[in-house]
Design an enzyme around this catalytic site. Sequence first.
Site, PDB file in Angstrom:
ATOM      1  N   SER A 141     -10.126 -17.739   1.529  1.00  0.00           N
ATOM      2  CA  SER A 141      -8.750 -17.267   1.231  1.00  0.00           C
ATOM      3  C   SER A 141      -8.657 -17.433  -0.861  1.00  0.00           C
ATOM      4  CB  SER A 141      -7.664 -16.651   1.445  1.00  0.00           C
ATOM      5  OG  SER A 141      -7.594 -16.315   2.470  1.00  0.00           O
ATOM      6  N   SER A 142      -8.951 -16.200  -1.846  1.00  0.00           N
ATOM      7  CA  SER A 142      -8.459 -17.140  -3.034  1.00  0.00           C
ATOM      8  C   SER A 142      -9.628 -18.382  -3.203  1.00  0.00           C
ATOM      9  CB  SER A 142      -7.286 -17.602  -3.026  1.00  0.00           C
ATOM     10  OG  SER A 142      -6.998 -17.773  -4.689  1.00  0.00           O
ATOM     11  N   SER A 143      -8.889 -19.431  -3.704  1.00  0.00           N
ATOM     12  CA  SER A 143     -10.220 -20.429  -3.501  1.00  0.00           C
ATOM     13  C   SER A 143     -11.462 -20.848  -2.920  1.00  0.00           C
ATOM     14  CB  SER A 143      -9.537 -22.207  -4.337  1.00  0.00           C
ATOM     15  OG  SER A 143     -10.490 -22.669  -4.947  1.00  0.00           O
ATOM     16  N   ALA A 145     -12.587 -18.148  -0.782  1.00  0.00           N
ATOM     17  CA  ALA A 145     -12.872 -17.081  -1.470  1.00  0.00           C
ATOM     18  C   ALA A 145     -13.846 -17.153  -2.176  1.00  0.00           C
ATOM     19  CB  ALA A 145     -12.442 -15.640  -0.848  1.00  0.00           C
ATOM     20  N   HIS A 282      -2.920 -10.455  -5.559  1.00  0.00           N
ATOM     21  CA  HIS A 282      -3.644 -11.830  -5.120  1.00  0.00           C
ATOM     22  C   HIS A 282      -2.506 -12.532  -3.300  1.00  0.00           C
ATOM     23  CE1 HIS A 282      -6.463 -15.051  -5.494  1.00  0.00           C
ATOM     24  NE2 HIS A 282      -5.212 -15.335  -5.458  1.00  0.00           N
TER      25      HIS A 282
END
Length: 360
Positions: A141-143, A145, A282
Amino acid sequence: MGSKSGFAKPAGIAMLAMSSLAFAASLTQVSNWGNTDTGVSMYIYVPDRVATNPPVIVAIHPCGGSAKEYFTLTRLPSYADSLGFILIYPQTTKDSNCWDCYSSASNTHNGGSDSKAIVAMVTYTLSKYNGDASKVFSVGSSSGAMMTPILMAAYPDVFAGGAGFSGVPAGCFENATSSTPSSPDQSCARAQKNFTAQQWGDIARAEYAGYTGQYPKMQVWEGTADTLVYIGNLQAQLDQWGNVMGLSFSHNETNTPQSGYTKIVYGDGTRLVGYSAAGVGHFVPFHETDVLNFFDLLDGTSTGTSTQPSGPASTSGASGGPSCTAAHWVQCGGIGYSGCTVCASPYSCQVLNNYYSQCL
Ligand SMILES: *[C@@H]1O[C@H](CO)[C@@H](O)[C@H](O)[C@H]1NC(C)=O
Ligand SMILES: *[C@@H]1O[C@H](CO)[C@@H](O)[C@H](O)[C@H]1NC(C)=O
Ligand SMILES: *[C@@H]1O[C@H](CO)[C@@H](O)[C@H](O)[C@H]1NC(C)=O
C-alpha cells in the site's frame, strides 16, 4: 469404574491444545537473512499449518508504517492460516519509513538497496521453508505499492505477480531525490510525467536490461480522490504493464468488486487489471479475496466480497492510547485504527479517507 483408556483420549486432546498454543504462529523478526543494510529488517509470518512447498507473499508497508502495523492492516495473515502460504513483512526505518523507489540501485536488477534486500528475504524464505519459487508475489500500500512495481520490473525472474494499492509505475521516481511525500519533486506522485505507454514500458524494461522471460501479472488499485498519489497513476501503470506484457485494454466492469469501483480489464484479465475506486482517497482499502484470486491462490469463487481493513488487531502495546504522539507521516486515525491520535508538533492529524488519517 473408569479404565485407563478412558483417560487416554482427554489427555491426548489436552496435549494437542497445549502444543497448538505453544506453537501458535505470530509475526517474528528474522535476523540472519543475509542482508548488510541495517536500515531494512525482515519479519515473517509462517502459519502453523504451512503448505508443502508454500507460496510466498511479500507484504510491504506504506510510508511511516512498520511490519507490525501492516501485519494488522490486512486479513492476509488469516488467509495464510487457512491456505498455508508464508508472509514476509519487510520493514524500513530510512526516509520516514518510506521505501527507496528513487535510487538507480533500487531500480536496477541486482543493483542493491531496498529492492535487492527484499529479494534476499525471498531467497532466504524459499530456501528455509522449501517454498514454491514459481509462486512468489508482492503486495503493498502507498510506498509499498511503489516498491511492488519495482520488484516486478527489476526482478521479474523472482516474482509471479504483484498487487499495488495507491502506488505509481516502476521507475516513476528515478529522477527524484527521494520517494517520500516530502520530496521536492512530486511530479511522479502527481502523475505529471505524461509518458506514453511505450516510454513507461521502456522504463520498466530498463530495470532488468536483457531480460527476455515472462513478466509477472499485475493488479493496480487507485482512488479517484487521492490527493497524495493522483489517480493518473492508475492509467500510467496500466500503460506501463500493458506495454511490457503486450496486452491491450479489453473492457470495463462497473461496480466491481463493489459499488463505485470500476474494474479495468486488459487482455483476458488474468495478467493485468486495474481498479478505479470512485471517491476513495489515499489509500484504497486492501481487497484480500480479489488479490488472492488474481494470484490463483483461492479457488476463484470468492470474488465480489470487499474486505475492508480490519485495523490493528490488538490495542495493547506502547504505541497505543491517547497519551502518545504520532510522528510526521504516521497514521493518526481511521476506521479500525487504535494507535496514537495526537500528532507531534507542528503536524496535525488530517483525514485522507475514512480508513486513513495521517500526521501532515
Ligand atoms: C529521468 O531523466 C531522464 C533524462 O532527462 C529522462 O530520459 C527520463 O525519462 C526521466 N525519467 C523519469 C521517470 O522522469
Ligand atoms: C504534464 O501535463 C500536465 C498537464 O498538462 C502539466 O501540468 C505538466 O507540467 C506536464 N508535465 C511535464 C513533465 O511536462
Ligand atoms: C473504463 O473505466 C475508467 C475508470 O472509470 C475510465 O477512465 C475509462 O474511460 C473507461 N473506459 C471505457 C472505454 O469506458
